[in-house]
Design an enzyme around this catalytic site. Structure first.
Site, PDB file in Angstrom:
ATOM      1  N   GLN A 156       1.045  -1.316  -0.446  1.00 64.28           N
ATOM      2  CA  GLN A 156      -0.287  -0.152  -0.497  1.00 64.28           C
ATOM      3  C   GLN A 156       0.910   1.540   0.312  1.00 64.28           C
ATOM      4  O   GLN A 156       1.974   1.046   0.499  1.00 64.28           O
ATOM      5  CB  GLN A 156      -0.809  -0.264   1.494  1.00 64.28           C
ATOM      6  CG  GLN A 156      -1.593  -0.645   1.030  1.00 64.28           C
ATOM      7  CD  GLN A 156      -2.682  -0.952   2.155  1.00 64.28           C
ATOM      8  OE1 GLN A 156      -2.853  -1.530   2.842  1.00 64.28           O
ATOM      9  NE2 GLN A 156      -3.906   0.406   2.267  1.00 64.28           N
ATOM     10  N   HIS A 157       0.181   2.475  -0.401  1.00 63.00           N
ATOM     11  CA  HIS A 157       0.419   3.828  -0.507  1.00 63.00           C
ATOM     12  C   HIS A 157       2.305   4.053  -1.511  1.00 63.00           C
ATOM     13  O   HIS A 157       1.490   5.618  -0.831  1.00 63.00           O
ATOM     14  CB  HIS A 157       1.244   4.051   1.408  1.00 63.00           C
ATOM     15  CG  HIS A 157       0.048   3.636   2.658  1.00 63.00           C
ATOM     16  ND1 HIS A 157      -0.686   4.449   2.826  1.00 63.00           N
ATOM     17  CD2 HIS A 157       0.194   3.004   3.006  1.00 63.00           C
ATOM     18  CE1 HIS A 157      -1.528   3.731   3.488  1.00 63.00           C
ATOM     19  NE2 HIS A 157      -1.315   3.052   4.100  1.00 63.00           N
ATOM     20  N   ASP A 166      -1.690  -5.197   0.025  1.00 67.01           N
ATOM     21  CA  ASP A 166      -1.955  -7.002   0.646  1.00 67.01           C
ATOM     22  C   ASP A 166      -2.690  -6.452   1.525  1.00 67.01           C
ATOM     23  O   ASP A 166      -2.926  -7.446   1.736  1.00 67.01           O
ATOM     24  CB  ASP A 166       0.375  -6.256   0.786  1.00 67.01           C
ATOM     25  CG  ASP A 166       0.255  -4.962   1.724  1.00 67.01           C
ATOM     26  OD1 ASP A 166      -0.754  -4.000   1.523  1.00 67.01           O
ATOM     27  OD2 ASP A 166       1.262  -4.620   1.417  1.00 67.01           O
TER      28      ASP A 166
END
Length: 495
Positions: free
Chosen positions: A78-79, A242
């Protein structure tokens, strides 16, 4: 067959399954990682593509069948920020979820929008260091020439979907971690991006189209299908972060299920029918990738701390169980604050790790290993308390590398009072992505299936790995957690 792909920090994994959830083949390839002392952590998106090719090839070669792959799903860290230019070419390396170089920009964007309370009231989320939004402001301030070239903004799993299909799409779960997405309305928020580009609309125009979590991005590009050895008719589902895929892969698609991941970072989350309402931002009010929401807490230090400690002492990860067995809860007064990478929950990007209470009796490798495991565990169990708002967890599904340690699982059971279970399929992110692919494919065939129904069939627990709490150990762990909190407060209470 169905294919689940998980692009993590350390590498990319691929898992082939049938509709019963039986593994038919698997593959793996490592990633490089750029780490700098200022907190920067970056990867080239082309490394993910290269790893995906190897992992998928190995999974197909190891498969026990030659049936066609009908659909695939991608799980991604992520991110991370991937920016493309007008020709859809990558502009610079992706800044990752654990990049803390952008901490000043995170604080700045919150202040530009009126502070934490105002940000939460307007968008239902409070950005923490590592979220995507701070990376965009960092790019604008530190690399203005690159910022001016931005025409497309993607997350890691979205970039892989783009490479696979040629389509630019996003889904609600992973989009939640950008902090320029309204988790209540499930839509992009231009106001946050206007605070970065001055209202020009450049960034808002660069956002991909949103698709439902049970939808599809498209079919494989013919040249990609040929290179991977798959059919061009293979459907690519929306995919997700994830954690969201890990939730699906552990059956965390209904209320009452808790998943705790012990990987490079540690996360704990539980499906909910409503978004979290935590104005501090400690509990991320993310959307799930199966409908609903996924209140989540992430700590940035987990197996990296434990394995680093073990290696420093000249030991091996296989020695963890013996060290925990030889020592008692609390490590004889040794307390390890495990903030080697700074920390996200609590939000302390500049924090550093420290050992406290060293004495002649606890200055041993076994006590230091226990202190490292306890420090990591106490941090994420505090996160679990926030997610459950004080409710007692009865059962926790534990995944990630730390789940392989019997004694660590027992520690979690004793300290939390919950039964610890381990899914039979270790690669829950891959399995979750494959389950999502089945849901998406079934919808295209006019025979839709629900995440919950599929999870009942495909997600199984390994009974040999189950650990039940030992009541006689609870007092010792309560005291150890209190000592951990006290030491934390002495150092960071004024921060």
């Amino acid at each position: 067959m169905y294919l689940g792909i998980d692009c993590g920090t350390q590498g990319t994994k691929a898992l082939l399954v049938n509709e019963k959830g039986e593994s038919l083949g698997r593959g793996y390839a490592k990633h490089e990682l750029v780490e700098r002392s200022n907190g920067a952590r970056e990867q080239q998106p082309e490394w993910w593509v290269a790893a995906l090719k190897i992992a998928v090839r190995d999974a197909l070669q190891s498969a026990s069948t030659t049936e066609p792959v009908l659909a695939l799903g991608v799980s991604g860290q992520q991110h991370g920020l991937v920016v493309l230019d007008e020709n859809k070419q990558v502009i610079r390396p992706a800044k990752l979820w654990n990049d803390t170089e952008t901490a000043p920009q995170n604080s700045a964007i919150i202040e530009r929008l009126g502070g934490k309370d105002a940000f939460f009231a307007r968008f239902g989320i409070v950005p923490l260091t590592g979220y995507t939004v701070s990376k965009l402001l960092w790019l604008a301030e530190k690399e203005p020439e690159n910022f001016a070239r931005v025409r497309h903004i993607l997350l890691p799993h979205e970039y892989l979907n783009f490479w696979l299909t040629g389509e630019l799409r996003a889904e609600f779960g992973d989009a939640s971690g950008t902090a320029f997405f309204d988790v209540r309305k499930r839509e992009w928020t231009r106001e946050v991006l206007d605070a970065i580009d001055g209202g020009t609309g450049q960034l808002f125009a660069a956002l991909p189209e949103l698709v439902n979590s049970d939808g599809i991005v498209g079919k494989l590009r013919p040249e990609v299908a040929a290179e991977l050895g798959l059919s061009p008719e293979c459907v690519v589902s929306s995919g997700g972060g994830d954690n969201m895929m890990g939730a699906i892969g552990t059956g965390n698609v209904r209320e009452g299920v808790v998943t705790l991941s012990l990987g490079t970072s540690s996360t704990v989350y539980s499906f909910s029918t409503h978004p979290a309402n935590d104005p501090t931002g400690n509990v991320a009010p993310f959307c799930s990738s199966s409908g609903g929401w996924l209140p989540l807490v992430c700590t940035m230090n987990a197996t990296n701390v434990v394995t680093g400690t073990v290696q420093l002492l000249g030991k091996h990860v296989t020695d963890i169980d013996a060290s925990l067995d030889k020592t008692e809860p609390g490590a004889d007064g040794l307390v390890f604050l495990p903030y080697l990478n700074g920390e996200r929950t609590p939000d302390l990007p500049d924090a550093r790790g420290s050992l406290h209470g060293i004495s002649s009796t606890n200055f041993t490798p076994d006590h230091m290993i226990r202190a490292a495991v306890e420090g990591v565990s106490f941090g994420i169990l505090s996160g679990l308390d926030l997610v459950l708002e004080g409710r007692q967890a009865e059962t926790i599904q534990v995944i990630g590398g730390g789940a392989r340690s019997r004694a660590w699982r027992q520690l979690l059971a004793d300290a939390s009072g919950a039964t610890i279970q381990v899914p039979e399929e270790e690669e829950s992110g891959c399995l979750g992505a494959a389950i999502q692919a089945i849901v998406a494919y079934s919808a295209t065939q006019g025979q839709p299936q629900s995440f919950a129904d599929i999870a009942v069939t495909m997600v199984r627990v390994n009974p040999a790995s189950t650990c039940t709490p030992r009541a006689e150990k609870r007092a010792g762990y309560d005291a150890a957690r209190a000592a951990f909190r006290k030491q934390f407060a002495q150092i960071y209470s004024a921060t």
